[in-house]
Design a protein around this motif. Structure first.
Motif, PDB file in Angstrom:
ATOM      1  N   GLN A  85       0.651  82.934 -33.841  1.00 55.92           N
ATOM      2  CA  GLN A  85       0.873  82.757 -32.723  1.00 55.92           C
ATOM      3  C   GLN A  85       0.061  83.584 -31.879  1.00 55.92           C
ATOM      4  OE1 GLN A  85       5.010  83.667 -31.276  1.00 55.92           O
ATOM      5  NE2 GLN A  85       5.052  81.945 -29.622  1.00 55.92           N
TER       6      GLN A  85
ATOM      7  N   GLY B  85       2.732  77.905 -28.794  1.00 53.59           N
ATOM      8  CA  GLY B  85       3.423  77.596 -29.873  1.00 53.59           C
ATOM      9  C   GLY B  85       2.676  78.104 -31.283  1.00 53.59           C
ATOM     10  N   PRO B  86       3.400  78.507 -31.973  1.00 52.10           N
ATOM     11  CA  PRO B  86       2.763  78.962 -33.313  1.00 52.10           C
ATOM     12  C   PRO B  86       1.869  77.874 -33.951  1.00 52.10           C
ATOM     13  CG  PRO B  86       5.021  79.517 -33.304  1.00 52.10           C
ATOM     14  CD  PRO B  86       5.052  78.645 -32.112  1.00 52.10           C
TER      15      PRO B  86
ATOM     16  N   TYR C  59       3.110  85.110 -38.846  1.00 52.75           N
ATOM     17  CA  TYR C  59       4.427  84.842 -39.551  1.00 52.75           C
ATOM     18  C   TYR C  59       4.224  84.381 -40.602  1.00 52.75           C
ATOM     19  CZ  TYR C  59       6.409  85.076 -34.764  1.00 52.75           C
ATOM     20  OH  TYR C  59       6.489  85.525 -33.409  1.00 52.75           O
TER      21      TYR C  59
ATOM     22  N   ASP D 241      15.911  71.661 -44.177  1.00 55.72           N
ATOM     23  CA  ASP D 241      15.565  73.013 -44.167  1.00 55.72           C
ATOM     24  C   ASP D 241      15.835  73.872 -43.160  1.00 55.72           C
ATOM     25  OD1 ASP D 241      12.105  73.229 -45.872  1.00 55.72           O
ATOM     26  OD2 ASP D 241      14.154  73.750 -46.527  1.00 55.72           O
ATOM     27  N   LYS D 242      16.639  75.025 -43.223  1.00 60.26           N
ATOM     28  CA  LYS D 242      16.955  75.825 -42.015  1.00 60.26           C
ATOM     29  C   LYS D 242      15.855  76.737 -41.843  1.00 60.26           C
ATOM     30  CE  LYS D 242      20.989  78.583 -40.406  1.00 60.26           C
ATOM     31  NZ  LYS D 242      22.177  78.939 -40.853  1.00 60.26           N
ATOM     32  N   ILE D 243      14.707  76.609 -40.952  1.00 58.19           N
ATOM     33  CA  ILE D 243      13.641  77.494 -41.267  1.00 58.19           C
ATOM     34  C   ILE D 243      13.642  78.579 -40.207  1.00 58.19           C
ATOM     35  CG2 ILE D 243      11.022  77.379 -40.943  1.00 58.19           C
ATOM     36  CD1 ILE D 243      10.978  74.460 -41.296  1.00 58.19           C
ATOM     37  N   ILE D 244      13.868  79.876 -40.947  1.00 58.84           N
ATOM     38  CA  ILE D 244      13.959  81.001 -40.228  1.00 58.84           C
ATOM     39  C   ILE D 244      12.663  81.593 -40.313  1.00 58.84           C
ATOM     40  CG2 ILE D 244      15.499  83.427 -40.116  1.00 58.84           C
ATOM     41  CD1 ILE D 244      17.083  80.671 -39.811  1.00 58.84           C
ATOM     42  N   PHE D 245      12.301  82.374 -38.886  1.00 63.99           N
ATOM     43  CA  PHE D 245      11.190  83.179 -38.844  1.00 63.99           C
ATOM     44  C   PHE D 245      11.619  84.640 -38.729  1.00 63.99           C
ATOM     45  CE2 PHE D 245       7.483  80.674 -37.823  1.00 63.99           C
ATOM     46  CZ  PHE D 245       8.126  79.264 -37.970  1.00 63.99           C
ATOM     47  N   GLY D 246      10.959  85.547 -39.303  1.00 62.54           N
ATOM     48  CA  GLY D 246      10.859  86.869 -38.940  1.00 62.54           C
ATOM     49  C   GLY D 246      10.305  87.308 -37.767  1.00 62.54           C
TER      50      GLY D 246
ATOM     51  N   TYR E 154      13.384  70.701 -34.512  1.00 64.61           N
ATOM     52  CA  TYR E 154      14.085  72.160 -34.294  1.00 64.61           C
ATOM     53  C   TYR E 154      13.799  72.697 -33.128  1.00 64.61           C
ATOM     54  CZ  TYR E 154      12.861  71.945 -39.503  1.00 64.61           C
ATOM     55  OH  TYR E 154      13.035  71.406 -40.710  1.00 64.61           O
TER      56      TYR E 154
ATOM     57  N   TYR F 199      13.594  76.344 -31.147  1.00 62.45           N
ATOM     58  CA  TYR F 199      13.531  77.983 -31.050  1.00 62.45           C
ATOM     59  C   TYR F 199      13.552  78.434 -29.955  1.00 62.45           C
ATOM     60  CZ  TYR F 199      12.459  77.442 -36.134  1.00 62.45           C
ATOM     61  OH  TYR F 199      12.129  76.878 -37.534  1.00 62.45           O
TER      62      TYR F 199
ATOM     63  N   GLN G 138      12.530  82.443 -27.870  1.00 61.66           N
ATOM     64  CA  GLN G 138      11.684  83.492 -28.279  1.00 61.66           C
ATOM     65  C   GLN G 138      11.610  84.378 -27.113  1.00 61.66           C
ATOM     66  OE1 GLN G 138       7.240  83.186 -28.690  1.00 61.66           O
ATOM     67  NE2 GLN G 138       7.330  84.825 -30.226  1.00 61.66           N
TER      68      GLN G 138
ATOM     69  N   LEU H 130      10.678  84.333 -33.463  1.00 64.33           N
ATOM     70  CA  LEU H 130      11.247  82.960 -33.171  1.00 64.33           C
ATOM     71  C   LEU H 130      12.575  83.163 -33.600  1.00 64.33           C
ATOM     72  CD1 LEU H 130       8.287  81.139 -34.087  1.00 64.33           C
ATOM     73  CD2 LEU H 130       9.365  80.952 -31.758  1.00 64.33           C
TER      74      LEU H 130
ATOM     75  N   LEU I  51      16.035  80.624 -34.443  1.00 62.78           N
ATOM     76  CA  LEU I  51      16.458  79.089 -34.525  1.00 62.78           C
ATOM     77  C   LEU I  51      17.791  78.936 -33.994  1.00 62.78           C
ATOM     78  CD1 LEU I  51      15.943  76.339 -35.786  1.00 62.78           C
ATOM     79  CD2 LEU I  51      17.174  77.149 -37.753  1.00 62.78           C
TER      80      LEU I  51
ATOM     81  N   TYR J 206      18.937  72.538 -35.398  1.00 62.69           N
ATOM     82  CA  TYR J 206      17.793  71.874 -36.125  1.00 62.69           C
ATOM     83  C   TYR J 206      18.519  70.410 -36.429  1.00 62.69           C
ATOM     84  CZ  TYR J 206      19.643  73.418 -40.648  1.00 62.69           C
ATOM     85  OH  TYR J 206      20.683  73.282 -41.586  1.00 62.69           O
TER      86      TYR J 206
ATOM     87  N   LYS K  46      23.802  74.002 -36.725  1.00 61.26           N
ATOM     88  CA  LYS K  46      23.549  75.205 -36.129  1.00 61.26           C
ATOM     89  C   LYS K  46      22.361  76.087 -36.687  1.00 61.26           C
ATOM     90  CE  LYS K  46      28.287  75.276 -34.594  1.00 61.26           C
ATOM     91  NZ  LYS K  46      29.531  75.971 -34.361  1.00 61.26           N
ATOM     92  N   GLY K  47      21.627  76.795 -35.867  1.00 59.21           N
ATOM     93  CA  GLY K  47      20.750  77.678 -36.392  1.00 59.21           C
ATOM     94  C   GLY K  47      21.304  79.160 -36.469  1.00 59.21           C
ATOM     95  N   GLU K  48      20.435  80.128 -36.141  1.00 54.85           N
ATOM     96  CA  GLU K  48      20.931  81.567 -35.962  1.00 54.85           C
ATOM     97  C   GLU K  48      21.601  81.780 -34.757  1.00 54.85           C
ATOM     98  OE1 GLU K  48      16.765  82.527 -36.497  1.00 54.85           O
ATOM     99  OE2 GLU K  48      17.414  84.258 -37.474  1.00 54.85           O
TER     100      GLU K  48
ATOM    101  N   PHE L  48      10.982  76.751 -27.766  1.00 58.80           N
ATOM    102  CA  PHE L  48       9.752  75.939 -28.352  1.00 58.80           C
ATOM    103  C   PHE L  48      10.718  74.916 -29.260  1.00 58.80           C
ATOM    104  CE2 PHE L  48       5.884  78.052 -27.929  1.00 58.80           C
ATOM    105  CZ  PHE L  48       6.204  79.397 -27.648  1.00 58.80           C
TER     106      PHE L  48
END
Lengths: 111, 111
Positions: free
Chosen positions: A38, A43-44, A87, A97-102, B33, B35, B37, B43, B45, B48, B57-59, B90
């Motif tokens: 990013q 956007g990433p 990332y 997929d529940k796509i989680i970013f750190g 999705y 997100y 930030q 990011l 979530l 989704y 639900k996400g996070e 995003f």
């Protein structure tokens, strides 16, 4: 929670190879490793992904350890334009997929 | 090819107001999705959707609702905006076993 851990920040000299590590010790056998970056607040952007084998494309190389518990993204000749947050994520690739970013790694390229 | 389009690009709301963030993709992707930030953060979530008519639900889903109107569109609604929802939002989409594609973001300020 994110399944990956990355250093908060790194520096690299312009023209040198930037090696960004990522730990994913709980990765499952069917999970891929994906890398995104990013730049500023855009956007990433997708960079590369892999499952088991090392991968290379026009942007970068991805080295995955044999036990798949960690990986390294390599930018072979870093330029100032590579300054960004990188990332690393893991995902199965299924549609649910529940796509989680750190928090990613903030890479500074030094002139 | 437009990719992922988000509207509006910028929005300022007063506390308690409602609004809907729009997202559309033209890549025939199944998954979409949302997100958020926050400044200097990664990011997170919100929600989704694995396919038309399904959402999960996400996070950080509290304070938001979503609608997957059709395969192309996935909207995010704030029913009663709060200052804590000031963020950059995003939208992203993904085909099966393929990378995420992100929009350029909506910058929301709640005063």
């Amino acid at each position: 929670d994110a399944k990956t851990t990355q250093p908060t920040s790194m520096d690299c000299a312009e023209g040198r190879a930037a090696n960004l590590p990522c730990n994913h010790s709980t990765i499952s056998g069917n999970e891929y490793v994906y890398w995104y970056r990013q730049i500023h607040s855009q956007g990433p952007q997708y960079i590369i992904h892999g499952l088991k084998n090392n991968e290379t494309n026009e942007m970068a190389s991805l080295i995955i350890t044999e036990d798949r518990k960690s990986s390294t993204l390599i930018l072979p000749h870093a330029t100032l334009r590579d300054t960004a947050v990188y990332y690393c994520i893991v995902r199965v690739g299924n549609r649910d997929d529940k796509i989680i970013f750190g928090k990613g790694t903030r890479l500074h390229i030094l002139p | 090819n437009a990719g992922v389009t988000q509207t509006p690009k910028f929005q300022v709301l007063k506390t308690g107001q409602s609004m809907t963030l729009q997202c559309a993709q033209d890549m025939n992707h199944n998954s979409m999705y949302w997100y958020r930030q926050d400044p200097g953060m990664g990011l997170r979530l919100i929600y989704y959707s694995a396919s038309e008519g399904t959402t999960d639900k996400g996070e950080v889903p509290n304070g938001y609702n979503v609608s997957r109107l059709n395969k192309r569109e996935f909207s995010l609604r704030l029913e009663s905006a709060a200052p804590s929802q000031t963020s950059v939002y995003f939208c992203a989409s993904s085909g099966d076993n393929s990378p995420l594609h992100f929009g350029n973001g909506t910058r929301l300020t709640v005063t």
